[in-house]
Design a protein around this motif. Sequence first.
Motif, PDB file in Angstrom:
ATOM      1  N   MET A   1       0.846  -1.207   0.000  1.00 46.23           N
ATOM      2  CA  MET A   1       0.000   0.000   0.000  1.00 46.23           C
ATOM      3  C   MET A   1       0.874   1.247   0.000  1.00 46.23           C
ATOM      4  SD  MET A   1      -3.147   1.547   0.767  1.00 46.23           S
ATOM      5  CE  MET A   1      -4.195   0.346   1.555  1.00 46.23           C
ATOM      6  N   GLU A   2       0.656   2.111  -0.976  1.00 44.09           N
ATOM      7  CA  GLU A   2       1.343   3.407  -0.996  1.00 44.09           C
ATOM      8  C   GLU A   2       0.393   4.429  -0.367  1.00 44.09           C
ATOM      9  OE1 GLU A   2       4.330   4.049  -2.639  1.00 44.09           O
ATOM     10  OE2 GLU A   2       4.562   2.360  -4.017  1.00 44.09           O
ATOM     11  N   GLU A   3       0.919   5.305   0.464  1.00 44.69           N
ATOM     12  CA  GLU A   3       0.103   6.374   1.077  1.00 44.69           C
ATOM     13  C   GLU A   3       0.794   7.715   0.860  1.00 44.69           C
ATOM     14  OE1 GLU A   3      -2.712   6.263   3.325  1.00 44.69           O
ATOM     15  OE2 GLU A   3      -2.748   4.204   4.082  1.00 44.69           O
ATOM     16  N   VAL A   4       0.015   8.698   0.453  1.00 49.15           N
ATOM     17  CA  VAL A   4       0.545  10.055   0.298  1.00 49.15           C
ATOM     18  C   VAL A   4      -0.359  10.973   1.105  1.00 49.15           C
ATOM     19  CG1 VAL A   4       0.977  11.941  -1.339  1.00 49.15           C
ATOM     20  CG2 VAL A   4       1.392   9.566  -2.040  1.00 49.15           C
ATOM     21  N   LYS A   5       0.238  11.847   1.927  1.00 48.13           N
ATOM     22  CA  LYS A   5      -0.587  12.779   2.692  1.00 48.13           C
ATOM     23  C   LYS A   5      -0.564  14.154   2.040  1.00 48.13           C
ATOM     24  CE  LYS A   5      -1.978  14.324   7.127  1.00 48.13           C
ATOM     25  NZ  LYS A   5      -1.724  14.572   8.519  1.00 48.13           N
ATOM     26  N   VAL A   6      -1.734  14.766   1.943  1.00 44.37           N
ATOM     27  CA  VAL A   6      -1.819  16.159   1.483  1.00 44.37           C
ATOM     28  C   VAL A   6      -2.016  17.003   2.740  1.00 44.37           C
ATOM     29  CG1 VAL A   6      -2.986  17.773  -0.078  1.00 44.37           C
ATOM     30  CG2 VAL A   6      -2.964  15.324  -0.627  1.00 44.37           C
ATOM     31  N   ASN A   7      -1.030  17.822   3.080  1.00 43.97           N
ATOM     32  CA  ASN A   7      -1.050  18.589   4.335  1.00 43.97           C
ATOM     33  C   ASN A   7      -1.653  19.972   4.108  1.00 43.97           C
ATOM     34  OD1 ASN A   7       0.535  16.690   6.097  1.00 43.97           O
ATOM     35  ND2 ASN A   7       2.004  17.001   4.440  1.00 43.97           N
ATOM     36  N   LEU A   8      -2.907  20.102   4.496  1.00 42.85           N
ATOM     37  CA  LEU A   8      -3.587  21.397   4.339  1.00 42.85           C
ATOM     38  C   LEU A   8      -4.289  21.752   5.648  1.00 42.85           C
ATOM     39  CD1 LEU A   8      -5.127  20.908   0.756  1.00 42.85           C
ATOM     40  CD2 LEU A   8      -3.285  22.494   1.363  1.00 42.85           C
ATOM     41  N   GLY A   9      -3.587  21.623   6.767  1.00 42.65           N
ATOM     42  CA  GLY A   9      -4.163  21.940   8.081  1.00 42.65           C
ATOM     43  C   GLY A   9      -5.401  21.103   8.316  1.00 42.65           C
ATOM     44  N   PRO A  10      -6.513  21.756   8.728  1.00 41.92           N
ATOM     45  CA  PRO A  10      -7.735  20.981   9.008  1.00 41.92           C
ATOM     46  C   PRO A  10      -8.324  20.315   7.761  1.00 41.92           C
ATOM     47  CG  PRO A  10      -8.088  23.355   9.353  1.00 41.92           C
ATOM     48  CD  PRO A  10      -6.649  23.188   9.018  1.00 41.92           C
ATOM     49  N   LYS A  11      -7.878  20.712   6.594  1.00 43.55           N
ATOM     50  CA  LYS A  11      -8.386  20.093   5.351  1.00 43.55           C
ATOM     51  C   LYS A  11      -7.441  19.003   4.824  1.00 43.55           C
ATOM     52  CE  LYS A  11      -8.650  24.158   3.450  1.00 43.55           C
ATOM     53  NZ  LYS A  11      -8.695  25.178   2.401  1.00 43.55           N
ATOM     54  N   ILE A 228       2.940  20.596  -4.339  1.00 39.64           N
ATOM     55  CA  ILE A 228       2.631  21.834  -5.073  1.00 39.64           C
ATOM     56  C   ILE A 228       1.346  22.466  -4.513  1.00 39.64           C
ATOM     57  CG2 ILE A 228       1.900  22.732  -7.328  1.00 39.64           C
ATOM     58  CD1 ILE A 228       3.830  20.705  -8.633  1.00 39.64           C
ATOM     59  N   VAL A 229       0.331  21.628  -4.276  1.00 41.11           N
ATOM     60  CA  VAL A 229      -0.953  22.132  -3.776  1.00 41.11           C
ATOM     61  C   VAL A 229      -0.788  22.688  -2.353  1.00 41.11           C
ATOM     62  CG1 VAL A 229      -3.286  21.410  -3.077  1.00 41.11           C
ATOM     63  CG2 VAL A 229      -2.356  20.676  -5.282  1.00 41.11           C
ATOM     64  N   GLU A 230       0.027  22.007  -1.540  1.00 42.11           N
ATOM     65  CA  GLU A 230       0.263  22.519  -0.172  1.00 42.11           C
ATOM     66  C   GLU A 230       0.851  23.925  -0.203  1.00 42.11           C
ATOM     67  OE1 GLU A 230       1.238  18.077   1.610  1.00 42.11           O
ATOM     68  OE2 GLU A 230       2.849  19.539   1.463  1.00 42.11           O
ATOM     69  N   ALA A 231       1.722  24.166  -1.171  1.00 36.03           N
ATOM     70  CA  ALA A 231       2.395  25.468  -1.237  1.00 36.03           C
ATOM     71  C   ALA A 231       1.500  26.547  -1.840  1.00 36.03           C
ATOM     72  CB  ALA A 231       3.676  25.331  -2.059  1.00 36.03           C
ATOM     73  N   ASP A 232       0.501  26.154  -2.616  1.00 35.84           N
ATOM     74  CA  ASP A 232      -0.295  27.150  -3.362  1.00 35.84           C
ATOM     75  C   ASP A 232      -1.672  26.562  -3.671  1.00 35.84           C
ATOM     76  OD1 ASP A 232      -1.175  29.244  -4.981  1.00 35.84           O
ATOM     77  OD2 ASP A 232      -0.082  28.546  -6.737  1.00 35.84           O
ATOM     78  N   GLU A 233      -2.459  26.359  -2.597  1.00 33.90           N
ATOM     79  CA  GLU A 233      -3.755  25.673  -2.778  1.00 33.90           C
ATOM     80  C   GLU A 233      -4.633  26.383  -3.798  1.00 33.90           C
ATOM     81  OE1 GLU A 233      -6.105  25.316   0.823  1.00 33.90           O
ATOM     82  OE2 GLU A 233      -7.700  24.232  -0.243  1.00 33.90           O
ATOM     83  N   PHE A 234      -4.613  27.725  -3.781  1.00 33.79           N
ATOM     84  CA  PHE A 234      -5.589  28.470  -4.590  1.00 33.79           C
ATOM     85  C   PHE A 234      -5.027  28.968  -5.920  1.00 33.79           C
ATOM     86  CE2 PHE A 234      -7.131  28.689  -0.189  1.00 33.79           C
ATOM     87  CZ  PHE A 234      -8.321  27.982  -0.376  1.00 33.79           C
ATOM     88  N   ASP A 235      -3.923  28.378  -6.357  1.00 36.49           N
ATOM     89  CA  ASP A 235      -3.464  28.573  -7.738  1.00 36.49           C
ATOM     90  C   ASP A 235      -3.089  30.015  -8.061  1.00 36.49           C
ATOM     91  OD1 ASP A 235      -2.866  27.487 -10.189  1.00 36.49           O
ATOM     92  OD2 ASP A 235      -4.912  27.407 -10.932  1.00 36.49           O
ATOM     93  N   ASN A 236      -2.397  30.655  -7.110  1.00 36.28           N
ATOM     94  CA  ASN A 236      -1.954  32.034  -7.364  1.00 36.28           C
ATOM     95  C   ASN A 236      -0.494  32.112  -7.778  1.00 36.28           C
ATOM     96  OD1 ASN A 236      -4.412  33.299  -6.615  1.00 36.28           O
ATOM     97  ND2 ASN A 236      -3.948  32.773  -4.496  1.00 36.28           N
TER      98      ASN A 236
END
Length: 352
Positions: A1-11, A228-236
């Motif tokens: 099993m591969e697991e990847v965590k997306v770290n976005l605080g409570p999300k 990438i998403v952790e660093a810039d969730e809202f695509d700015n």
Amino acid sequence: MEEVKVNLGPKSYNIAITAGLVDQVGPRLRALLSQSETAAVITDSNVGPLYGERLARSLRQAGFQVVTLTFPAGEQSKNLATLTELYTGLAKAGLTRSDVVVALGGGVTGDMAGLAAATFLRGVAFVQVPTSLLAMVDSSVGGKVAVDLPAGKNLVGAFYQPKAVYIDPAVLKTLPVRFFNDGMAEVIKYGCIKDAALFARLEALAPAEMDKALPGIIATCCNIKARIVEADEFDNGDRMVLNFGHTLGHAVEKTYHYAKYSHGEAVGIGMLAFTRAAEAKGQTAPGTAARLANILQQYHLPLTAAVTPAEFLAAVQLDKKKKGHQLTIVLLRQIGESFLQKIAFQEIAAYL
Ligand code: GLY
């Protein structure tokens, strides 16, 4: 099993990757959402008959009441009319804010089910069970959800993160080979923008080794996307590098009426055209475009499509990376290293 965590605080959420996961979604979801009574599975007319019952059985065994909403497969369904039908189905099922939407399918399903979940009752939980390679490595991760308008793709949407992503690479066995290669274009993209080792691995991979290598490759891509998403969730900012190949790719799709080239094929064409142009201008290391062309051919992806500057300009009018008369494009310094460049509209022709 591969697991990847997306770290976005409570999300924050986990992406789990393993063969046979479709049959294990129920207990995993129950551990995540102990209060949910109903799971609304949203799927399409291709994927539902293949995997819908297996998923529903797993959910029922974990104590969920299951309602399945199926829409006709294809990008032409990704619109406000289908979304309204989904809302009607969710209302009929009596879905409450403690229940959950389960998206079972490719990018169209994930995007549309995600938008339904983001907006129904002002937001209910949702999880992604992607069944195309493209959805596994890109659209199911990162929370972009949307439907199309007649004026263009993904023009109505939201950033709404799933509670989990469950990836079962074994389901790719039923994916037509053209659509597998379509997803490979996005995999190649990750190698181009962030990971020279991934690119080299794809170059060296024999077709017979693909099945065994896939879970690791998918995890590598999800890892890159998660960071990438952790660093810039809202695509700015930096998230825009995920758009490598997409600016021209969208124009190719639109010019050929979303019929001749699939999304990944168009992205491959876009990656190569911009890399050739940037290499000729001295912005990209010599030899990069040749490696890119070789790997696209290795995965049976087309290299070029004729698009005029006028067609390109027409297509970028609604590009979400457009500001005023400037567009942000993604270029490579070399394989594994990308950068953003702002260009004025009149410079676009130089990249075709
Ligand atoms: N598919 C590009 C992104 O998620 O930003």
